[in-house]
Design a protein around this motif. Sequence first.
Motif, PDB file in Angstrom:
ATOM      1  N   ASN A  85      -6.629   0.364 -63.325  1.00  0.00           N
ATOM      2  CA  ASN A  85      -6.035   1.305 -62.371  1.00  0.00           C
ATOM      3  C   ASN A  85      -4.655   0.877 -61.884  1.00  0.00           C
ATOM      4  N   ALA A  86      -4.011  -0.027 -62.596  1.00  0.00           N
ATOM      5  CA  ALA A  86      -2.681  -0.484 -62.200  1.00  0.00           C
ATOM      6  C   ALA A  86      -1.722  -0.356 -63.378  1.00  0.00           C
ATOM      7  N   MET A  87      -0.461  -0.121 -63.050  1.00  0.00           N
ATOM      8  CA  MET A  87       0.566  -0.050 -64.093  1.00  0.00           C
ATOM      9  C   MET A  87       0.844  -1.430 -64.670  1.00  0.00           C
ATOM     10  N   GLY A  88       0.674  -2.436 -63.832  1.00  0.00           N
ATOM     11  CA  GLY A  88       0.897  -3.801 -64.270  1.00  0.00           C
ATOM     12  C   GLY A  88       0.183  -4.766 -63.357  1.00  0.00           C
ATOM     13  N   LEU A  89       0.082  -5.998 -63.821  1.00  0.00           N
ATOM     14  CA  LEU A  89      -0.650  -7.004 -63.066  1.00  0.00           C
ATOM     15  C   LEU A  89      -0.131  -8.386 -63.431  1.00  0.00           C
ATOM     16  N   PHE A  90       0.156  -9.201 -62.420  1.00  0.00           N
ATOM     17  CA  PHE A  90       0.420 -10.615 -62.652  1.00  0.00           C
ATOM     18  C   PHE A  90      -0.853 -11.361 -62.311  1.00  0.00           C
ATOM     19  N   ASN A  91      -1.381 -12.115 -63.262  1.00  0.00           N
ATOM     20  CA  ASN A  91      -2.585 -12.904 -63.051  1.00  0.00           C
ATOM     21  C   ASN A  91      -2.171 -14.365 -62.912  1.00  0.00           C
ATOM     22  N   ALA A  92      -2.258 -14.878 -61.695  1.00  0.00           N
ATOM     23  CA  ALA A  92      -1.840 -16.255 -61.434  1.00  0.00           C
ATOM     24  C   ALA A  92      -2.758 -17.264 -62.124  1.00  0.00           C
ATOM     25  N   ASN A  93      -4.030 -16.921 -62.306  1.00  0.00           N
ATOM     26  CA  ASN A  93      -4.968 -17.856 -62.937  1.00  0.00           C
ATOM     27  C   ASN A  93      -4.643 -18.105 -64.403  1.00  0.00           C
ATOM     28  N   THR A  94      -4.163 -17.081 -65.085  1.00  0.00           N
ATOM     29  CA  THR A  94      -3.850 -17.224 -66.510  1.00  0.00           C
ATOM     30  C   THR A  94      -2.347 -17.240 -66.770  1.00  0.00           C
ATOM     31  N   ASN A  95      -1.564 -17.057 -65.720  1.00  0.00           N
ATOM     32  CA  ASN A  95      -0.107 -17.023 -65.807  1.00  0.00           C
ATOM     33  C   ASN A  95       0.365 -16.012 -66.846  1.00  0.00           C
ATOM     34  N   ASP A  96      -0.125 -14.784 -66.693  1.00  0.00           N
ATOM     35  CA  ASP A  96       0.359 -13.736 -67.586  1.00  0.00           C
ATOM     36  C   ASP A  96       0.557 -12.432 -66.834  1.00  0.00           C
ATOM     37  N   VAL A  97       1.391 -11.610 -67.417  1.00  0.00           N
ATOM     38  CA  VAL A  97       1.656 -10.273 -66.904  1.00  0.00           C
ATOM     39  C   VAL A  97       1.081  -9.294 -67.914  1.00  0.00           C
ATOM     40  N   THR A  98       0.327  -8.327 -67.417  1.00  0.00           N
ATOM     41  CA  THR A  98      -0.211  -7.264 -68.257  1.00  0.00           C
ATOM     42  C   THR A  98       0.459  -5.962 -67.847  1.00  0.00           C
ATOM     43  N   VAL A  99       0.971  -5.237 -68.828  1.00  0.00           N
ATOM     44  CA  VAL A  99       1.586  -3.933 -68.599  1.00  0.00           C
ATOM     45  C   VAL A  99       0.678  -2.901 -69.254  1.00  0.00           C
ATOM     46  N   ASN A 100       0.172  -1.978 -68.440  1.00  0.00           N
ATOM     47  CA  ASN A 100      -0.773  -0.976 -68.926  1.00  0.00           C
ATOM     48  C   ASN A 100      -0.029   0.286 -69.358  1.00  0.00           C
ATOM     49  N   MET A 101       0.135   0.443 -70.658  1.00  0.00           N
ATOM     50  CA  MET A 101       0.891   1.576 -71.180  1.00  0.00           C
ATOM     51  C   MET A 101       0.176   2.914 -70.976  1.00  0.00           C
ATOM     52  N   ALA A 102      -1.107   2.887 -70.663  1.00  0.00           N
ATOM     53  CA  ALA A 102      -1.835   4.133 -70.404  1.00  0.00           C
ATOM     54  C   ALA A 102      -1.260   4.857 -69.182  1.00  0.00           C
ATOM     55  N   LEU A 103      -0.570   4.125 -68.313  1.00  0.00           N
ATOM     56  CA  LEU A 103      -0.038   4.717 -67.088  1.00  0.00           C
ATOM     57  C   LEU A 103       1.486   4.828 -67.078  1.00  0.00           C
ATOM     58  N   HIS A 104       2.129   4.530 -68.195  1.00  0.00           N
ATOM     59  CA  HIS A 104       3.593   4.604 -68.272  1.00  0.00           C
ATOM     60  C   HIS A 104       4.015   5.779 -69.145  1.00  0.00           C
ATOM     61  N   SER A 105       5.109   6.413 -68.747  1.00  0.00           N
ATOM     62  CA  SER A 105       5.595   7.557 -69.525  1.00  0.00           C
ATOM     63  C   SER A 105       6.937   7.296 -70.192  1.00  0.00           C
ATOM     64  N   GLU A 154       6.340  -7.092 -61.592  1.00  0.00           N
ATOM     65  CA  GLU A 154       5.374  -8.184 -61.739  1.00  0.00           C
ATOM     66  C   GLU A 154       6.064  -9.549 -61.761  1.00  0.00           C
ATOM     67  N   ALA A 155       7.285  -9.607 -62.273  1.00  0.00           N
ATOM     68  CA  ALA A 155       8.042 -10.866 -62.246  1.00  0.00           C
ATOM     69  C   ALA A 155       8.337 -11.285 -60.810  1.00  0.00           C
ATOM     70  N   THR A 156       8.498 -10.308 -59.924  1.00  0.00           N
ATOM     71  CA  THR A 156       8.703 -10.622 -58.509  1.00  0.00           C
ATOM     72  C   THR A 156       7.460 -11.302 -57.942  1.00  0.00           C
ATOM     73  N   HIS A 157       6.280 -10.787 -58.293  1.00  0.00           N
ATOM     74  CA  HIS A 157       5.036 -11.423 -57.842  1.00  0.00           C
ATOM     75  C   HIS A 157       4.898 -12.826 -58.435  1.00  0.00           C
ATOM     76  N   GLN A 158       5.208 -12.956 -59.714  1.00  0.00           N
ATOM     77  CA  GLN A 158       5.111 -14.256 -60.374  1.00  0.00           C
ATOM     78  C   GLN A 158       6.040 -15.262 -59.705  1.00  0.00           C
ATOM     79  N   ASN A 159       7.261 -14.845 -59.428  1.00  0.00           N
ATOM     80  CA  ASN A 159       8.235 -15.731 -58.798  1.00  0.00           C
ATOM     81  C   ASN A 159       7.753 -16.154 -57.407  1.00  0.00           C
ATOM     82  N   GLY A 160       7.247 -15.196 -56.646  1.00  0.00           N
ATOM     83  CA  GLY A 160       6.715 -15.525 -55.322  1.00  0.00           C
ATOM     84  C   GLY A 160       5.554 -16.499 -55.408  1.00  0.00           C
ATOM     85  N   PHE A 161       4.656 -16.267 -56.354  1.00  0.00           N
ATOM     86  CA  PHE A 161       3.509 -17.162 -56.532  1.00  0.00           C
ATOM     87  C   PHE A 161       3.976 -18.585 -56.803  1.00  0.00           C
ATOM     88  N   PHE A 162       4.920 -18.743 -57.724  1.00  0.00           N
ATOM     89  CA  PHE A 162       5.387 -20.083 -58.059  1.00  0.00           C
ATOM     90  C   PHE A 162       6.233 -20.705 -56.949  1.00  0.00           C
TER      91      PHE A 162
END
Length: 171
Positions: free
Chosen positions: A75-95, A107-115
């Motif tokens: 249910n998200a366009m993207g997700l930063f997962n701190a546990n696996t250190n990856d960003v997932t982009v869900n193309m099902a929700l992008h046009s 998501e890079a903003t979230h990753q940067n904040g996390f680190f």
Amino acid sequence: MNGVPPTRYNVTPVTADIVPVTAKLSFDSSLNVVDKSFDINAANILAENPVGSASYARLQNQGTSVAFVNDPEMNAMGLFNANTNDVTVNMALHSSPEEAASTIVHEATHQNGFFNGIPQITQYTEYQAFRNESLFQNGVRPSLDERLNIWNDFQSLCPDLPQGKYPFGGS
């Protein structure tokens, strides 16, 4: 002027040697031809935009992988997962590729904040991510009114998230 043409971007472009944007991208087997084309175009958009390039460089510097998937259950366009250190982009929700690239900046903003030790599940950190998306999309820092609108819009969308820091001074 110093002979350099003016630019709309008020950020310093990244000049360090960076692995090509597509080097750490992965594509889920569920992607169709159009989605994969969008993903490759999104990578090119990131590379050509100073904000996108800087965002992707931060992902690379922390060893963060970017995976493109087509997941109607997500249910998200993207997700930063701190546990696996990856960003997932869900193309099902992008046009568009621009939307996918903007999601990577978000998501890079979230990753940067996390680190940098900043808890990432607050209204403030979402505000920061949407503010950076606006900078990426428009090439200029959002005005105070635009930033207030971003803040108010997100607060109304997710009132149950803790506020975190208030971005406009005071409390």
